[in-house]
Scaffold this active site. Structure first.
Site, PDB file in Angstrom:
ATOM      1  N   ASN A 244       0.878  -1.180   0.000  1.00 54.37           N
ATOM      2  CA  ASN A 244       0.000   0.000   0.000  1.00 54.37           C
ATOM      3  C   ASN A 244       0.912   1.225   0.000  1.00 54.37           C
ATOM      4  O   ASN A 244       1.426   1.630   1.041  1.00 54.37           O
ATOM      5  CB  ASN A 244      -0.893  -0.054   1.248  1.00 54.37           C
ATOM      6  CG  ASN A 244      -1.817   1.141   1.349  1.00 54.37           C
ATOM      7  OD1 ASN A 244      -1.771   2.062   0.514  1.00 54.37           O
ATOM      8  ND2 ASN A 244      -2.642   1.161   2.374  1.00 54.37           N
TER       9      ASN A 244
ATOM     10  N   ARG B  96      -2.521  -2.282  -3.511  1.00 53.02           N
ATOM     11  CA  ARG B  96      -3.596  -1.294  -3.453  1.00 53.02           C
ATOM     12  C   ARG B  96      -3.329  -0.289  -4.570  1.00 53.02           C
ATOM     13  O   ARG B  96      -2.254   0.319  -4.618  1.00 53.02           O
ATOM     14  CB  ARG B  96      -3.584  -0.571  -2.117  1.00 53.02           C
ATOM     15  CG  ARG B  96      -4.631   0.503  -2.080  1.00 53.02           C
ATOM     16  CD  ARG B  96      -4.422   1.445  -0.948  1.00 53.02           C
ATOM     17  NE  ARG B  96      -5.469   2.456  -0.936  1.00 53.02           N
ATOM     18  CZ  ARG B  96      -5.367   3.621  -0.332  1.00 53.02           C
ATOM     19  NH1 ARG B  96      -4.269   3.938   0.312  1.00 53.02           N
ATOM     20  NH2 ARG B  96      -6.360   4.474  -0.363  1.00 53.02           N
TER      21      ARG B  96
ATOM     22  N   HIS C  30     -11.458   5.033  -0.857  1.00 51.49           N
ATOM     23  CA  HIS C  30     -11.626   4.248   0.387  1.00 51.49           C
ATOM     24  C   HIS C  30     -12.534   3.038   0.159  1.00 51.49           C
ATOM     25  O   HIS C  30     -13.133   2.519   1.102  1.00 51.49           O
ATOM     26  CB  HIS C  30     -12.261   5.060   1.539  1.00 51.49           C
ATOM     27  CG  HIS C  30     -11.435   6.179   2.068  1.00 51.49           C
ATOM     28  ND1 HIS C  30     -11.997   7.285   2.674  1.00 51.49           N
ATOM     29  CD2 HIS C  30     -10.100   6.382   2.098  1.00 51.49           C
ATOM     30  CE1 HIS C  30     -11.043   8.113   3.052  1.00 51.49           C
ATOM     31  NE2 HIS C  30      -9.879   7.591   2.705  1.00 51.49           N
TER      32      HIS C  30
ATOM     33  N   HIS D  30     -15.908   6.156   7.294  1.00 48.72           N
ATOM     34  CA  HIS D  30     -14.457   5.958   7.437  1.00 48.72           C
ATOM     35  C   HIS D  30     -13.866   7.296   7.861  1.00 48.72           C
ATOM     36  O   HIS D  30     -13.764   8.226   7.056  1.00 48.72           O
ATOM     37  CB  HIS D  30     -13.853   5.471   6.112  1.00 48.72           C
ATOM     38  CG  HIS D  30     -12.366   5.298   6.181  1.00 48.72           C
ATOM     39  ND1 HIS D  30     -11.755   4.064   6.174  1.00 48.72           N
ATOM     40  CD2 HIS D  30     -11.367   6.204   6.281  1.00 48.72           C
ATOM     41  CE1 HIS D  30     -10.451   4.225   6.279  1.00 48.72           C
ATOM     42  NE2 HIS D  30     -10.193   5.516   6.342  1.00 48.72           N
TER      43      HIS D  30
ATOM     44  N   GLY E 288     -10.619   8.762   9.255  1.00 45.96           N
ATOM     45  CA  GLY E 288      -9.203   8.662   9.601  1.00 45.96           C
ATOM     46  C   GLY E 288      -8.573  10.005   9.303  1.00 45.96           C
ATOM     47  O   GLY E 288      -9.160  11.047   9.631  1.00 45.96           O
TER      48      GLY E 288
ATOM     49  N   GLY F 266      -7.878  10.752   6.060  1.00 41.88           N
ATOM     50  CA  GLY F 266      -8.871  10.960   5.012  1.00 41.88           C
ATOM     51  C   GLY F 266     -10.202  10.478   5.564  1.00 41.88           C
ATOM     52  O   GLY F 266     -10.233   9.575   6.389  1.00 41.88           O
TER      53      GLY F 266
ATOM     54  N   ARG G 193      -7.662  18.221   4.461  1.00 45.88           N
ATOM     55  CA  ARG G 193      -8.431  18.556   3.254  1.00 45.88           C
ATOM     56  C   ARG G 193      -9.752  19.199   3.633  1.00 45.88           C
ATOM     57  O   ARG G 193     -10.348  18.850   4.648  1.00 45.88           O
ATOM     58  CB  ARG G 193      -8.702  17.287   2.428  1.00 45.88           C
ATOM     59  CG  ARG G 193      -7.473  16.772   1.724  1.00 45.88           C
ATOM     60  CD  ARG G 193      -7.739  15.451   1.029  1.00 45.88           C
ATOM     61  NE  ARG G 193      -6.980  14.383   1.633  1.00 45.88           N
ATOM     62  CZ  ARG G 193      -7.282  13.092   1.534  1.00 45.88           C
ATOM     63  NH1 ARG G 193      -8.330  12.705   0.859  1.00 45.88           N
ATOM     64  NH2 ARG G 193      -6.519  12.187   2.109  1.00 45.88           N
TER      65      ARG G 193
ATOM     66  N   GLU H 211     -12.905   4.599  15.027  1.00 41.53           N
ATOM     67  CA  GLU H 211     -12.730   3.433  15.907  1.00 41.53           C
ATOM     68  C   GLU H 211     -12.428   3.832  17.346  1.00 41.53           C
ATOM     69  O   GLU H 211     -12.737   3.091  18.278  1.00 41.53           O
ATOM     70  CB  GLU H 211     -11.566   2.561  15.396  1.00 41.53           C
ATOM     71  CG  GLU H 211     -11.876   1.853  14.094  1.00 41.53           C
ATOM     72  CD  GLU H 211     -10.643   1.236  13.445  1.00 41.53           C
ATOM     73  OE1 GLU H 211      -9.710   0.844  14.184  1.00 41.53           O
ATOM     74  OE2 GLU H 211     -10.605   1.156  12.214  1.00 41.53           O
TER      75      GLU H 211
ATOM     76  N   GLU I 126      -7.993  -3.152   5.526  1.00 40.93           N
ATOM     77  CA  GLU I 126      -7.934  -3.151   4.062  1.00 40.93           C
ATOM     78  C   GLU I 126      -6.949  -4.194   3.548  1.00 40.93           C
ATOM     79  O   GLU I 126      -7.187  -4.840   2.529  1.00 40.93           O
ATOM     80  CB  GLU I 126      -7.543  -1.760   3.568  1.00 40.93           C
ATOM     81  CG  GLU I 126      -8.645  -0.747   3.820  1.00 40.93           C
ATOM     82  CD  GLU I 126      -8.148   0.686   3.851  1.00 40.93           C
ATOM     83  OE1 GLU I 126      -8.142   1.299   2.791  1.00 40.93           O
ATOM     84  OE2 GLU I 126      -7.763   1.166   4.932  1.00 40.93           O
TER      85      GLU I 126
END
Ligand code: ADP
Length: 354
Positions: free
Chosen positions: A7, A65, A154, A182, A184, A186, A215, A308, A336
């Site tokens: 990855n 990935r 993602h 998701h 994280g 990102g 972002r 999480e 992932e």
């Protein structure tokens, strides 16, 4: 089968060796090569792959990935010359992400001899989106000719956690409506019906949607024109602003890391509090929108470092949503790499491993 999962980011390479057989699935080696291209780090991605291969030992296959698979790939695929060419073509759509993925594939192919390679695309899960969902309000030829549309990213994480959530709910995926978050560095939210993605907050690039670590997420494109006209900013400066200096970091003026912000907010820092409030409000808005899209949901599922680990953030996002109707709240650690390893084995064996 021992699968090496690679990855690659622009300056790091995460890798895992995962052993899959009838007896189960085990992560046997795990590591990260950081600061690729910086003093003290690996010289380049080839160097990083060499380091990963040395630690991995012998492997039967490599799962990569790959961030962008364009509209061609709905599933993982064994990499041959044609697939390599398509990944290269998609570099135009993902100039920050696909080139390191490609560099790592080429390095691993050259260094490993005959082992088979499989590409698992971040965009593949969203190829189920319908045209009225993935089109922007631009003249249609900008989609047909220039391929401008919502692609989503993602995908591997949303696919993994939505399948796991269905298991936890004790229902077949075909009967589940899920909103997967998701969160994280990102961040993205996805609406999943019957195991297929229906909508997702990331768009043509991984800038759209939620407030992220650095972002900005959704923004009126008029802001770009204004910054360039009234402030004389260049295109590169605006891009840098939106990608690297905005989000939690820009709002708080302090950190892109939610741990720091929660701590700062608890000791009275107003800007940290504000950054958290903007983050949570935006996520709440997407959950409400996807609730409407799906006509209800069995569960809202949280994953990623923030999703999480930060119960307070989950609570703030969900606060007030109980009036929508009944739903479960699930926390599912994403994995992932495991899904990439499973996909690699499935593609090579032509069968499901699990
Ligand atoms: P990436 O998207 O780069 O994989 P992560 O999923 O690790 O990143 O998410 C990073 C974010 O998650 C940061 O804002 C960080 O504060 C938060 N985070 C990660 N681990 C924890 C933890 N154990 N406790 C609280 N917050 C965490």
């Amino acid at each position: 089968m021992r699968v090496l999962v690679l990855n690659a980011g622009s300056s790091s390479l995460k890798y895992q060796v995962i052993h899959l057989d009838d007896g189960g699935e085990r992560v046997e080696v795990k590591g990260t090569v950081e600061r690729i291209g910086s003093p003290g780090g690996a010289a380049d991605h080839r160097d990083a792959v060499r380091e990963a291969l040395e630690r991995a030992g012998s492997v039967d296959a490599v799962g990569h990935r790959v961030v962008h698979g364009g509209e061609k790939y709905r599933d993982a695929v064994r990499i041959d010359a044609e697939v390599e060419r398509m990944i290269e073509e998609c570099c135009a759509l993902a100039p920050l992400h696909n080139p390191p993925n490609l560099a790592c594939y080429r390095a691993a192919r050259d260094l490993l001899g005959g082992a088979p390679h499989v590409a698992v695309f971040d965009t593949a899960f969203f190829q189920s989106l319908e045209p009225h969902v993935f089109l922007y309000g631009l003249p249609l030829e900008y989609y047909e000719r220039d391929h401008i549309r919502r692609y989503g990213f993602h995908g591997t994480s949303h696919r993994y956690v939505s399948a796991r959530a269905a298991q936890l709910l004790g229902k077949p995926p075909e009967q589940c409506r899920l909103i997967t978050c998701h969160l994280g560095n990102g961040c993205s939210i996805c609406a999943v019906r019957g195991g297929r993605a229906v909508d997702v907050s990331l768009g043509f690039t991984p800038i759209e949607g939620l407030i992220m670590g650095t972002r900005c997420g959704d923004i009126d494109p008029g802001v770009v024109f204004h910054l360039m006209r009234a402030k004389g900013m260049s295109l590169d400066e605006v891009e840098d602003l939106f990608i690297r200096r905005s989000g939690l970091l820009g709002l708080s003026g302090r950190s892109n890391d939610m741990r720091d912000l929660v701590e700062a907010a608890a000791s009275g820092n107003e800007r940290a509090r504000l950054a958290i409030d903007v983050f949570c409000y935006r996520a709440k808005k997407y959950i409400g929108a996807y609730w409407a899209v799906l006509g209800g949901a069995d569960a809202v599922v949280f994953t990623g470092g923030i999703g999480e680990n930060r119960a307070g953030i989950r609570r703030q996002i969900l606060d007030g949503l109980e009036h929508l109707g009944r739903f479960e709240t699930l926390v599912v650690p994403t994995h992932e790499e495991l899904l990439i390893a499973r996909d690699t084995a499935r593609v090579l064996n032509g069968t499901e491993t699990r």
